[in-house]
Design a protein around this motif. Structure first.
Motif, short mmCIF file in Angstrom:
data_model
loop_
_atom_site.label_atom_id
_atom_site.label_comp_id
_atom_site.label_asym_id
_atom_site.label_seq_id
_atom_site.Cartn_x
_atom_site.Cartn_y
_atom_site.Cartn_z
N PRO A 124 0.85 -1.20 0.00
CA PRO A 124 0.00 0.00 0.00
C PRO A 124 0.89 1.25 0.00
O PRO A 124 1.80 1.37 0.81
CB PRO A 124 -0.79 -0.12 1.31
N ARG A 125 0.62 2.19 -0.92
CA ARG A 125 1.51 3.34 -1.09
C ARG A 125 0.85 4.69 -0.85
O ARG A 125 1.53 5.69 -0.68
CB ARG A 125 2.13 3.32 -2.49
N SER A 126 -0.48 4.74 -0.86
CA SER A 126 -1.15 6.03 -0.64
C SER A 126 -2.41 5.81 0.17
O SER A 126 -2.98 4.70 0.18
CB SER A 126 -1.49 6.70 -1.98
N VAL A 127 -2.83 6.86 0.88
CA VAL A 127 -4.05 6.79 1.69
C VAL A 127 -4.85 8.08 1.52
O VAL A 127 -4.27 9.16 1.32
CB VAL A 127 -3.71 6.58 3.18
N ALA A 128 -6.18 7.97 1.61
CA ALA A 128 -7.06 9.14 1.52
C ALA A 128 -8.37 8.83 2.22
O ALA A 128 -8.85 7.68 2.20
CB ALA A 128 -7.31 9.51 0.06
N LEU A 129 -8.97 9.84 2.85
CA LEU A 129 -10.25 9.69 3.55
C LEU A 129 -11.37 10.24 2.67
O LEU A 129 -11.29 11.37 2.17
CB LEU A 129 -10.21 10.45 4.87
N ALA A 130 -12.43 9.43 2.50
CA ALA A 130 -13.60 9.87 1.73
C ALA A 130 -14.77 8.95 2.07
O ALA A 130 -14.59 7.74 2.26
CB ALA A 130 -13.33 9.85 0.23
N GLY A 131 -15.98 9.50 2.16
CA GLY A 131 -17.17 8.69 2.39
C GLY A 131 -17.11 7.86 3.64
O GLY A 131 -17.71 6.77 3.69
N GLY A 132 -16.41 8.32 4.66
CA GLY A 132 -16.35 7.60 5.93
C GLY A 132 -15.38 6.45 5.96
O GLY A 132 -15.33 5.72 6.96
N LYS A 133 -14.61 6.25 4.88
CA LYS A 133 -13.65 5.15 4.86
C LYS A 133 -12.24 5.69 4.56
O LYS A 133 -12.06 6.79 4.05
CB LYS A 133 -14.04 4.12 3.79
N LEU A 134 -11.26 4.85 4.89
CA LEU A 134 -9.88 5.12 4.55
C LEU A 134 -9.55 4.30 3.32
O LEU A 134 -9.60 3.07 3.34
CB LEU A 134 -8.95 4.75 5.70
N TRP A 135 -9.23 4.97 2.21
CA TRP A 135 -8.93 4.31 0.95
C TRP A 135 -7.41 4.27 0.77
O TRP A 135 -6.69 5.16 1.19
CB TRP A 135 -9.57 5.06 -0.21
N PHE A 136 -6.94 3.20 0.13
CA PHE A 136 -5.51 3.10 -0.12
C PHE A 136 -5.27 2.49 -1.50
O PHE A 136 -6.00 1.62 -1.97
CB PHE A 136 -4.80 2.28 0.96
N GLY A 137 -4.22 3.02 -2.16
CA GLY A 137 -3.79 2.46 -3.43
C GLY A 137 -2.66 1.49 -3.16
O GLY A 137 -1.77 1.76 -2.36
N TYR A 138 -2.70 0.31 -3.81
CA TYR A 138 -1.68 -0.71 -3.54
C TYR A 138 -1.36 -1.47 -4.82
O TYR A 138 -2.01 -1.32 -5.85
CB TYR A 138 -2.17 -1.67 -2.45
N GLY A 139 -0.33 -2.32 -4.71
CA GLY A 139 0.02 -3.19 -5.82
C GLY A 139 1.32 -2.82 -6.49
O GLY A 139 1.66 -1.65 -6.65
N GLY A 140 2.05 -3.86 -6.94
CA GLY A 140 3.29 -3.66 -7.66
C GLY A 140 3.02 -3.54 -9.14
O GLY A 140 1.90 -3.25 -9.58
#
Length: 657
Positions: A124-140
């Protein structure tokens, strides 16, 4: 990533924070070196006035205060830590830790880790808060995706595989309290940007576009309606509507955009990776022309200046400060804090005449320039600093004309260097600015003298020197300095004081060397400094004694030393010692009514100042003749120049059987 805005629930806290900041003196721009090898993200905690910078190379998060001073380093096994995100109330920091396939959670009040979400997702390389959840971008490579953490659930359920349409882990951003999430692809030329509606807890694609090449950073505006993109190309920061990702304007910058941050009030900081251009362009909300630009200095060892790190811009919540991370050619990273970044720079030029006459009117003019026009009737403060007012005297303020020019007249009461400072105090749209110029204002030449010039005195003579000062304004102090000849004796202040009612100041010196005596007047507001010198000579003391004689007798109008022809006269000379000093020894013979000199010789003095000369030869041939000898110090010829030429007394001698 960047500093996020606060939700309505925390507006009151922000207001109190802003009020507290406004009550303190404005901070100045600052730069502090960071203990990092690399940076990946930066966020600003306005509630606690601290800045978080992630260092993936060292696996840590550095915490600084607003001045850039390191207050803590979070180093608890954060391998490769990259993307950072603050909660809406700035109480919680989320950090993506790709080396652990986890998201670390920290309390910003204590700067300690409180929990960790094991997302079991690859890097996981990035995180952001939206719609009451913590979103993260991941993957090689070839495995990019999006996941989420349900913060409302006690179990904090993790959901993976929500959009596998990414080549590698996307960077994410959203406006606080918004239901729109935006992702961007990094590391390739696609420039892919996607917006999602996350109202249902599942990311539903709204639109997709190509924003450029080699995207480095994105920032969603506080209202959630636009996203600003920083890509290596194009050479500006384009803006897209999040609803459909259609173009919605641009922010002009220059080559290689690599960072962007949007303040809660909508102010935009657009950053570029440029060695020979401004690094940051600041725009006020809704503006299309930058209000301010920042160009980093060169602290390394190449021709180019320091550069802005990727995704390394962040705003204080009240937009009073902008933070940036720069690095130089030596790999040294620094946190730069810029005060009042949304205020336009104010430049004040001051043009005063190079020279002027005291008590005569002169004119000072200049111009005030700024990217934002000054308000009509803007006033400038004027301060004159001179010998009468070393701390500055405030003169009447001057009004700026419509074209930014100004002028005023002044009659300087004091001479010497007179400095005029013209300043604009600043306003809501302008930073303070000032300029200075200096005028060399004339002063009268005072009368100053010191006596005894050219006189020569005996060795050790006490000589009175008197300095005389004529009319001055306020200063009546004179210094008297004595500089004995010879490099081993320093120029020394021997007296300083006010002259008496006759204008005189005296000092008595014990003269043992030629001496330069100088009287100095430091000047005042109406009379210029002056110094005058008197050079006097000091003889040496010379004593000559004769030995080995058998009697002395008054003869031929002198006292003669009588020697048997079998004895050699011994002549002993004593004078003050100086390194390398020699005495001149003269020998004369009397014949037919006059003295005839022989060839003089120079004999070195011992360190005790003594020189002994023995007169040898067949004295049977000298019987009946009259002789005389003399020892002298000859300036320069005797090996030094610290005294005046001095001749000793003649000593008379004769030989008998």
């Amino acid at each position: 990533m960047r500093m996020r805005t606060l939700t309505t629930a925390t507006t009151l806290a922000v207001l109190f924070s802003s009020a507290a900041l406004a009550a303190t003196p404005a901070a100045a721009d600052s730069t502090k070196i960071l203990p990092v090898k690399q940076t990946a993200d930066l966020v600003v905690d306005g509630a606690h006035q601290q800045v978080f910078v992630s260092d993936p190379s060292n696996g840590k998060i550095v915490v600084t205060d607003y001045a850039g001073n390191v207050v803590k380093q979070l180093t608890t096994n954060l391998t490769g830590v990259s993307g950072l995100e603050l909660s809406a109330d700035s109480g919680t920091l989320y950090a993506a830790v790709p080396g652990l396939d986890a998201i670390a959670v920290f309390s910003t009040a204590t700067d300690t880790e409180t929990t960790r979400y094991e997302v079991t997702a690859d890097q996981p390389r990035s995180v952001a808060l939206a719609g009451g959840k913590l979103w993260f971008g991941y993957g090689g490579a070839a495995a990019g995706n999006i996941g989420s953490v349900d913060l409302a659930s006690e179990q904090h359920e993790v959901t993976l595989g929500l959009d596998n349409g990414w080549y590698s882990a996307p960077i994410l951003d959203a406006a606080p309290g918004s239901n729109v999430l935006v992702g961007a692809q990094t590391g390739d030329s696609s420039g892919k940007v996607v917006s999602y509606d996350v109202t249902t807890g599942t990311p539903n694609r709204l639109a997709s576009t190509s924003a450029g090449e080699n995207t480095r950073d994105i920032a969603v505006t506080p209202n959630g309606q636009d996203v600003v993109v920083a890509s290596g190309y194009p050479y500006h920061h384009p803006v897209f509507k999040t609803a459909d990702l259609t173009a919605d304007g641009t922010y002009a910058s220059t080559n290689y955009p690599n960072a962007v941050a949007v303040a809660p009030d909508g102010s935009v900081a657009a950053g570029v990776d440029g060695s020979y251009s401004p690094d940051i362009f600041v725009y006020k909300p809704g503006a299309t022309t930058s209000v301010r630009e920042y160009d980093f200095p060169n602290t390394g060892h190449t021709s180019g200046s320091d550069e802005l790190a990727d995704s390394a811009l962040g705003w204080a919540p009240d937009a009073s400060r902008l933070f940036a991370v720069s690095y130089n050619s030596d790999g040294v990273y620094s946190l730069r804090a810029f005060d009042a970044p949304t205020k336009a720079t104010t430049t004040v030029t001051v043009d005063a005449p190079a020279t002027a006459a005291r008590a005569k009117q002169l004119t000072v003019k200049g111009k005030v320039t700024s990217k934002v026009a000054l308000p009509a009737g803007a006033k400038l403060t004027v301060t004159r600093t001179d010998l009468d007012s070393p701390n500055g005297k405030t003169l009447p303020s001057v009004t700026v004309k419509a074209d930014g020019s100004y002028s005023f007249t002044d009659t300087p009461p004091a001479g010497g260097k007179v400095k005029y400072k013209v300043a604009y105090a600043g306003d809501a749209d302008h930073a303070a600015g000032s300029g200075t110029d200096t005028v060399d204002v004339s002063r009268a030449k005072p009368s100053l003298s010191i006596n005894n010039n050219g006189k020569v005195y005996s060795y050790g003579k006490d000589v009175k020197f008197t300095a005389h000062l004529g009319t001055t304004y306020k200063n009546r102090t004179v210094e008297i300095w004595a500089d004995p000849f010879g490099s081993d004796k320093p120029n020394k202040l021997v007296k300083s004081g006010r002259v008496n009612s006759d204008g005189n100041l005296s000092v008595t010196l014990d003269l043992k060397r030629d001496t330069k005596v100088t009287a100095k007047f430091s000047g005042d507001a109406r009379y210029q400094p002056r110094s005058v010198s008197s050079t006097v000579g000091a003889k040496v003391s010379v004593s000559t004694s004769v030995s080995n004689h058998y009697k002395t007798k008054s003869a031929w109008n002198h006292t003669y030393y009588f020697f048997h022809k079998s004895k050699n006269p011994l002549i002993t000379t004593k004078m003050p010692y100086f390194p390398g000093r020699k005495q001149k020894f003269e020998f004369e013979v009397y014949y037919q009514g006059r003295w005839y000199p022989g060839d003089p010789a120079y004999f070195a003095l011992g360190t005790d100042g003594v020189s002994r000369v023995q007169i040898t030869g067949d004295h049977s041939e000298d019987v009946g003749w009259r002789f005389r000898v003399r020892s002298s110090y000859i300036n320069a010829s005797s090996g030094d120049t610290v005294n005046s030429t001095t001749h000793g007394a003649w000593k008379y001698l004769t030989f008998t059987n």
